[in-house]
Design an enzyme around this catalytic site. Sequence first.
Site, mmCIF file in Angstrom:
data_model
loop_
_atom_site.group_PDB
_atom_site.id
_atom_site.type_symbol
_atom_site.label_atom_id
_atom_site.label_comp_id
_atom_site.label_asym_id
_atom_site.label_seq_id
_atom_site.Cartn_x
_atom_site.Cartn_y
_atom_site.Cartn_z
ATOM 1 N N SER A 118 -7.435 5.732 10.790
ATOM 2 C CA SER A 118 -9.015 6.191 11.373
ATOM 3 C C SER A 118 -9.718 5.168 11.981
ATOM 4 C CB SER A 118 -9.706 6.812 10.064
ATOM 5 O OG SER A 118 -11.232 6.948 10.313
ATOM 6 N N ASP A 177 0.848 -1.168 0.161
ATOM 7 C CA ASP A 177 0.002 -0.226 0.065
ATOM 8 C C ASP A 177 0.893 1.170 -0.100
ATOM 9 O OD1 ASP A 177 -2.047 -1.693 -0.071
ATOM 10 O OD2 ASP A 177 -2.958 -0.962 2.053
ATOM 11 N N ASN A 231 -5.123 8.827 1.586
ATOM 12 C CA ASN A 231 -5.662 8.199 2.789
ATOM 13 C C ASN A 231 -5.851 9.209 3.722
ATOM 14 O OD1 ASN A 231 -5.661 5.356 2.490
ATOM 15 N ND2 ASN A 231 -3.586 5.250 3.418
#
Lengths: 389, 389, 389, 389
Positions: free
Chosen positions: B282, B137, B238
């Site tokens: 988050s 990622d 992100n």
Amino acid sequence: DAVNIEKVLEEIHDDDQLSHSRLMQTAAGVREVGRQLQRRPIKRAVRNVMIVTKARDNTLITLTRELTEWLLSTPRYGRPTGVNVYVDAKLKQSKRFDMPSLLAQNQNYHSMLRFWTPELCWSSPDKFDLVITLGGDGTVLYTSWLFQRVVPPILSFSLGSLGFLTNFQFEQYKTHLDRIMGDSGMRINLRMRFTCTIYRSAASTLSSSTSTTSLMTEPANERVAVGMVEGEQHEVLNELVIDRGPSSYISSLDLYANESLLTRINADGLILSTPTGSTAYSLSAGGSLVHPDIPAILLTPICPHTLSFRPMLLNDSVMLKVKIPEKGRGSAFVSFDGKGRVELGRGDAVVVQASQYPFPTVLSQPLEWFDSISRTLRWNTRTAEQKDW
Amino acid sequence: DAVNIEKVLEEIHDDDQLSHSRLMQTAAGVREVGRQLQRRPIKRAVRNVMIVTKARDNTLITLTRELTEWLLSTPRYGRPTGVNVYVDAKLKQSKRFDMPSLLAQNQNYHSMLRFWTPELCWSSPDKFDLVITLGGDGTVLYTSWLFQRVVPPILSFSLGSLGFLTNFQFEQYKTHLDRIMGDSGMRINLRMRFTCTIYRSAASTLSSSTSTTSLMTEPANERVAVGMVEGEQHEVLNELVIDRGPSSYISSLDLYANESLLTRINADGLILSTPTGSTAYSLSAGGSLVHPDIPAILLTPICPHTLSFRPMLLNDSVMLKVKIPEKGRGSAFVSFDGKGRVELGRGDAVVVQASQYPFPTVLSQPLEWFDSISRTLRWNTRTAEQKDW
Amino acid sequence: DAVNIEKVLEEIHDDDQLSHSRLMQTAAGVREVGRQLQRRPIKRAVRNVMIVTKARDNTLITLTRELTEWLLSTPRYGRPTGVNVYVDAKLKQSKRFDMPSLLAQNQNYHSMLRFWTPELCWSSPDKFDLVITLGGDGTVLYTSWLFQRVVPPILSFSLGSLGFLTNFQFEQYKTHLDRIMGDSGMRINLRMRFTCTIYRSAASTLSSSTSTTSLMTEPANERVAVGMVEGEQHEVLNELVIDRGPSSYISSLDLYANESLLTRINADGLILSTPTGSTAYSLSAGGSLVHPDIPAILLTPICPHTLSFRPMLLNDSVMLKVKIPEKGRGSAFVSFDGKGRVELGRGDAVVVQASQYPFPTVLSQPLEWFDSISRTLRWNTRTAEQKDW
Amino acid sequence: DAVNIEKVLEEIHDDDQLSHSRLMQTAAGVREVGRQLQRRPIKRAVRNVMIVTKARDNTLITLTRELTEWLLSTPRYGRPTGVNVYVDAKLKQSKRFDMPSLLAQNQNYHSMLRFWTPELCWSSPDKFDLVITLGGDGTVLYTSWLFQRVVPPILSFSLGSLGFLTNFQFEQYKTHLDRIMGDSGMRINLRMRFTCTIYRSAASTLSSSTSTTSLMTEPANERVAVGMVEGEQHEVLNELVIDRGPSSYISSLDLYANESLLTRINADGLILSTPTGSTAYSLSAGGSLVHPDIPAILLTPICPHTLSFRPMLLNDSVMLKVKIPEKGRGSAFVSFDGKGRVELGRGDAVVVQASQYPFPTVLSQPLEWFDSISRTLRWNTRTAEQKDW
């Protein structure tokens, strides 16, 4: 004719060589159209107003009488009288509402004062240019239940402190209504609703006919799958809840997106909430607060048995199905906006989709939602407001 | 010309007598257009492929060489050779990549093998019809950083287990690429990014020039408010994080929506996350999982000091500003997708908006997101799949 | 006589001039005594073993037969035969258990093989030196229900993967039992239980007599308050749950500590959990994981309507009462370790206190609890163990 | 001599044939002794009072002067004057405190008015029969820092709204002190503290000597493990926090209980909190509220990367060690009650244990803790109190 969405769709379809940059531009354009629409006020004349309230609450009937009289008598749109008013047919006999004394005031009121019934809301929602609710959030949910298909614009007055759905103070009703029915028009928040449909397994021993909550149960004539019979259908504004009811066994629920099984959920229950419902039951179960403009379905588990099963938001184009496993230990109960507890047996299912009939509420101010959040959750709020930017 | 969004917008604007039912229909139509767009595959020829990987990882360089050779040599679109390939300019000198032996294979490769630099990505993103990433990622986030404006379609291969953003197995790269570059085309997921802009108070003692992370810092020439100077700008895929950094004092942060102060936040920090970022930081801070198709901004507090300050989702049309109070105890730190720690002093602010440059990723399958969730969070998953509906 | 706690208490009482430093020293000393007690193994001979299992599960009956035979036949404490074994009286007639063939093996077995009934457990718990359970955590909870007063030491075997309460592998039963019944003795974990008592309002329409779950309902002869009648009493090992049952109305519950009203709780329900129960329902509702040695009462709300109402731990010396408000909308349901749903009407209450009869479980190893947590919650666990300290 | 705990311990030790029932009885007895101790008031004469406040706050100095004068002048214990008062040595020169005018009032005050320094608190804590704090919770934490070993009883006045630790209103100081110094005596809440010790890896590049926060750093002379050197030691009343500091890399922390590795934690950080600290930082990070009488260590992760890593409570007899992995990406920072940020390098560790020096606070009323919770978390509180039970 103004905006021809059909044509736009056709054009997209025909564009066989859709390039990446074209896709990006069109997507950005579509989003912009959506935003512009949200900001456009509706300025058409409001000639027919419906009033919804609790027909058993004496205080509210008195206020309904006052509001009705003011709407009938205040001249509008170049005419000497006001607008047509539909009140609850139950008020016809109410001494407190006192229809005779009202009609005695003006001969025209005989044709202008009208009465609504649930049947009228069901068959002819287009008769109403504006629906005013008097009461709490419960009255707004009742109004959503009355209009199972197209919903007129809803303006909700609160009598005491403002709620999540009741954003106008009744004390200033004249000011608010004069503005909205005048040149300013009204800005509309199209709140998503869900269309929820029960499907009975052919093997299910539970009949749909036991439920008496639904005003307009759809005929169970369509088969969506071998052995499945379509049952009743409900529109919800806040949420659909599936729980284990009085059973002390854990619920096992199979969750499908479109036609694929996503996961088996072991929990006390499951909440499928709209963004509007994000401040209600879903919040108690740990869900996030979601702005009502966001097109999303909140999936909030109640006391899940897997710690990794967290609250989720799914896109509104997905069709969700929650099914009781064929070989599970038992049944579950479904309720719609807190009402209409329906039992689901083994193999039965409920299907939830974004409704094609949203619930349009009149906006009180641009940051209405933030205000309702701040107020209700007692944030250390907007008192120190400094417009320095 | 295919879809003329400009015209649609104009039509909406001109329709002064927009009625309620017209508004409802148009809104439903616009939403439908959005859905159709999501389902449309892109079938244009892919003539230029860019490969992004970690230039220091030996294994990855070997695989990059293998992939490059295959792309150059596999005949496509009626030609005897393959497509043009851009690799990282740093590989020019790499013994492991061994450019000379590659060029020796075919005279045409001299023109077909090309090299990308960050500058090229910045100035000419349209040169690439497809970007392939090899790695985790982190490599995808790096690619987002490379393309601060328009982003080509991104296809991300994973070498080991699939991640949230790396949804294609490298082992089957030939199958995947033949399909995507062939008649099937590719379906695109337009992932929202945020445009984040630092604003310095005139009184701020902290200069923007200290940051060296940003490739293309915008010139600080525009004044958005009296005493505020625009500083650097970043696109994030992100999240943006604002925290107290090494200080042990609580952060006080003023949160504005559009131009209104919403609340003062007392917390360790604040995460502003895209739906893509909902599975990253988050989530650790208690945020919900959000499907990447949902146009929303996640506001997730880090260790808030008020129990009622819960994770929230705001609509993507809002402009958020987080400002360090003029009279607070100190500074805060901002980071962008986990990088580029920038300090904010008293009166400084960062503004976050949905970017006009989304991040288009190639979909591996319709329920890709659910799969990544199930896999990564170890749901009791989709093994028992029965397509009975 | 060994430790004279009475005398210690007397001494404290008489010390009218207790100084601060004396108080500090005594408190530290008392804590140390508690710790020493936890570490002391019990080495008394185990002459009478009771076996508890699901009398309907064929596999378990076969294993019970095997275990019984081994216990009866393995020589212990200097005698040619083994120890007395009590099995469930229901197994007398079981073909699978086959008592006749067992008794045929040895004349002594006629007196050594005995049968337990719930009544025996109730009247003479001191007959058993050790209770062995075969099955899952449910069998352990059932054993807790059997012993409503004094509980013998409990050793719980798991047949498959270990659970929170079943910490011994049945595969190694010979090794484990030889060790425990030999010189090593057994170390005991005294797990707190709650004594839960229902109190009926004189005005209550709900009779206690409807419940048939409780083995030994206390006579309702004591009045604790004007208009309150004491009803049935239960010991729980995991938790007491109060919820709204099938009602869709929110529960309003008044919570008292000792005799003072603490707060009115609006929630779906309330869990009062022991530390042992902290890994069960309380965890799903958001409670913390609590080591079973900690003397605390967990108060975990289910979907509370106030965001600030967080899970709490109260000291075990407090007497908690949960009461249905006199003027509320309805009733609530109480269940004990997941069983025995009892309805509470307006004015009725349930009182919860740390029991004087803890549940003593045999420890499998010093860090048993951490192991069970790691295993069950799938921590990234203790595999990388390095004893470097 | 009153309570001889040594003898009790000896007796337990000698009882080689400790039976199960004896164990149960002794454990119950020990618990009862603990409860009785909590309820016993201390009635010894209070002859020496220390006052702690912020020596820089003018308002507080004025109140300190007033309180000092009252304590010196109010006759007690059969004498014509009051009690000895120790004030901060920094006030000697304070014009606002005005020592000369105070001494001029009474010749005896020259011997009765005394001055404390941190060194005196360290060397002779037994000089003080009572410590009064004026200010907020921060002043109480400072007092805990002053007394690193034995702590005298602490009575904390609040000037404005009551806090979690400041439970007495200063406005009624005369009433409160007359009662406590009179026949009623004072009831003490022995609040657990932690003893936290830093251990440096021999390979560590970080020296202990850089920290200047600790008043009385222990000499680093004891080796607890090969290659580990004992460094500074702190007592904390609220919590120890280990976080990643300014680094944007995730912290990897190895957690040991006694000498066994429990798990590797990937998180922003870790809070080890006392029950007293459960209403502070731990609450923001999702920890439960814990009554201060409960002997437990709260382990609350900050933004953990594993969803199953939930807040935990460990028993107070465990020795916890948090160690930076030898081969990790970096360092971490430790702070003690929000102060004294110390960096830990690879291989360094911090060890936390329940302290043998608790922090004794004077109770304002039996349900003091519930009141502080209700007040601070704004429960729908105890206003509707009806003592009907």
